[in-house]
Write an enzyme that holds these catalytic residues in place. Structure first.
Site, PDB file in Angstrom:
ATOM      1  N   LYS A 196      -1.791  -2.362  -1.568  1.00  0.00           N
ATOM      2  CA  LYS A 196      -2.429  -3.583  -1.068  1.00  0.00           C
ATOM      3  C   LYS A 196      -3.759  -3.252  -0.378  1.00  0.00           C
ATOM      4  CE  LYS A 196       1.046  -5.713  -2.806  1.00  0.00           C
ATOM      5  NZ  LYS A 196       2.287  -6.195  -2.230  1.00  0.00           N
TER       6      LYS A 196
HETATM    7  C1  LIG Z   1       3.727  -6.643  -2.338  1.00  0.00           C
HETATM    8  C2  LIG Z   1       4.236  -8.036  -2.396  1.00  0.00           C
HETATM    9  C3  LIG Z   1       5.366  -8.464  -1.675  1.00  0.00           C
HETATM   10  C4  LIG Z   1       6.270  -7.537  -0.953  1.00  0.00           C
HETATM   11  O1  LIG Z   1       5.689  -6.707  -0.050  1.00  0.00           O
HETATM   12  P1  LIG Z   1       6.419  -5.343   0.377  1.00  0.00           P
HETATM   13  O2  LIG Z   1       5.573  -4.858   1.498  1.00  0.00           O
HETATM   14  O3  LIG Z   1       6.416  -4.441  -0.809  1.00  0.00           O
HETATM   15  O4  LIG Z   1       7.798  -5.689   0.809  1.00  0.00           O
HETATM   16  C5  LIG Z   1       5.694  -9.804  -1.711  1.00  0.00           C
HETATM   17  N1  LIG Z   1       4.976 -10.691  -2.445  1.00  0.00           N
HETATM   18  C6  LIG Z   1       3.920 -10.310  -3.166  1.00  0.00           C
HETATM   19  C7  LIG Z   1       3.164 -11.345  -3.937  1.00  0.00           C
HETATM   20  C8  LIG Z   1       3.526  -8.973  -3.186  1.00  0.00           C
HETATM   21  O5  LIG Z   1       2.485  -8.596  -3.931  1.00  0.00           O
END
Ligand SMILES: *Cc1c(COP(=O)(O)O)cnc(C)c1O
Length: 398
Positions: A196
């Site tokens: 991210k």
């Molecule tokens: C990455 C992501 C999540 C989950 O996040 P984590 O930190 O991996 O638990 C939820 N929704 C979306 C759209 C994501 O891209």
């Protein structure tokens, strides 16, 4: 088929696989983590509030609540609504499973909405059709980094007395009209996973202007207890009360230190992501068999993903062969996402099946995510462009 494709034994564009996303951590950030490791608090210490405050300021929200993952952020957000088992939450079919799982965690029912085929964002017209007396909330996912149509979604939510939650895990730093993501919905969730925009290894945040929901989420991340360890040690008291059923979803102090330094580099990273996206747009403009997603002029995009759609009518193979061919060239392409309602868990437990969300299902057959992240070199970007041109050129029906 063109004999020089790596898939057919030719030499690849690059020998080492380029991932679709990865973190960028510099020495200053390493030092900030080490400093906390040598301090009094490894968790529940002062870095958490410092990070939360800086994050809330950045997105323009009053409160930010840091938790241990993006999934924990979604769980905390849905939990704060005190859902009843009979209630429903509308979620897009084109998302990561945890967007909908968090509704199931709370014993409620996710209802899958189809997406707009041009953007893969939740389609407000489809949402409206799904609203009924059991509907309690809508979760909008800013797919790839482009904010959803918050103007329309907000009025739909207000008109029907629903809570709007933004799953903004892709869109940190983007704007809808003049407002930043993180301030657009009543509850806004973020992930700090390494792919991210900014990372703490694992981590997440919820932002809101609602102080009551913020306190509920702070309790929820700490076993449902009204005071944390540091508050008790500072007041010299052993007494606490467990008010709600909660989890241990806390983020540590050394992760918060990393998050704080990462936040300082966010804007620079966003600039690079947008530049790479423009380079891809320009390089692929004359390839008629691949098409980028539509971007709206009233929003900025933060390009967590750069997604192209293949036109099967113009290609002599399906997406899986293009995917394999690009991987063979050393390009770590990916597919975001398998529509959630098609996963066996949902088919079995919620009786979902193919045909429920045709636009998401059709897109799923055609989408590929190309590498995009701030530490990509010019060579990396050019390798992606060269590999896409090579592979698409080989399979293009003349
Ligand atoms: C990455 C992501 C999540 C989950 O996040 P984590 O930190 O991996 O638990 C939820 N929704 C979306 C759209 C994501 O891209």
């Amino acid at each position: 088929m063109s004999p020089d494709l790596a898939l057919q034994g030719g030499s690849p564009v690059r020998s080492k696989l380029l991932p679709y996303g990865r973190q960028q951590i510099d020495e200053e950030e390493v030092a900030s983590v080490i400093k906390v490791l040598r301090s009094e608090y490894l968790t529940t210490g002062p870095m958490i509030e410092a990070f939360e405050q800086a994050f809330a300021n950045y997105v323009g929200a009053e409160f930010a609540v840091a938790v241990s993952s993006g999934t924990a952020a979604l769980h905390a957000a849905v939990h704060s609504l005190d859902m009843q088992p009979s209630e429903e939450v509308i979620v897009p079919a084109m998302t990561f499973a945890s967007t909908s799982n968090c509704v199931v965690f709370e014993g409620a029912t996710p209802v899958f909405s189809d997406v707009d085929p041009t953007t893969l964002l939740i389609d407000p017209n489809k949402v409206e059709e799904l609203i009924n007396p059991r509907t309690r909330a809508i979760i909008a996912v800013d797919y790839a980094g482009q904010p959803c149509d918050y103007g329309v979604l907000t009025s739909l939510a207000e008109k029907n007395g629903l809570t709007l939650i933004a799953d903004a895990c892709h869109s940190l730093g983007a704007r809808y009209e003049s407002r930043k993501v993180g301030s657009l919905a009543e509850l806004n969730t973020f992930s700090l996973h390494p792919v991210k925009h900014i990372t703490t290894g694992e981590g997440g945040l919820v932002t809101t202007n609602n102080s009551e929901l913020a306190s509920k989420m702070r309790r929820f991340r700490n076993h449902g207890i009204d005071q944390d360890h540091r508050q008790r040690s500072e007041t010299g008291s052993w007494f606490y009360e467990m008010i709600d059923l909660g989890y241990n979803y806390r983020l540590t102090d050394f992760q918060s230190a990393l998050g704080l330094t990462q936040l300082g580099k966010l804007e620079k990273g966003l600039k690079i992501r947008r530049r790479i996206a423009r380079e891809y747009d320009a390089a692929f403009a004359d390839l008629t068999s691949i098409e980028p997603l539509l971007t709206h002029t009233n929003r900025t995009h933060s390009y967590h993903l750069y997604v192209v759609r293949l036109d099967p009518a113009q290609l002599a193979c399906d997406r899986s062969e293009i995917f394999a061919a690009l991987r063979a060239e050393g390009i770590g392409v990916n597919v975001h996402y398998i529509p959630v309602h098609l996963h066996p868990y949902y088919r079995t437990n919620f009786s979902t099946s193919a045909g429920l969300c045709p636009a998401a299902e059709e897109a799923y057959q055609r989408i590929i995510s190309l590498p995009i992240f701030p530490s990509m070199s010019d060579t990396d970007v050019n390798d992606v462009i060269a590999a896409v041109k090579k592979v698409i050129g080989a399979y293009q029906i003349q």
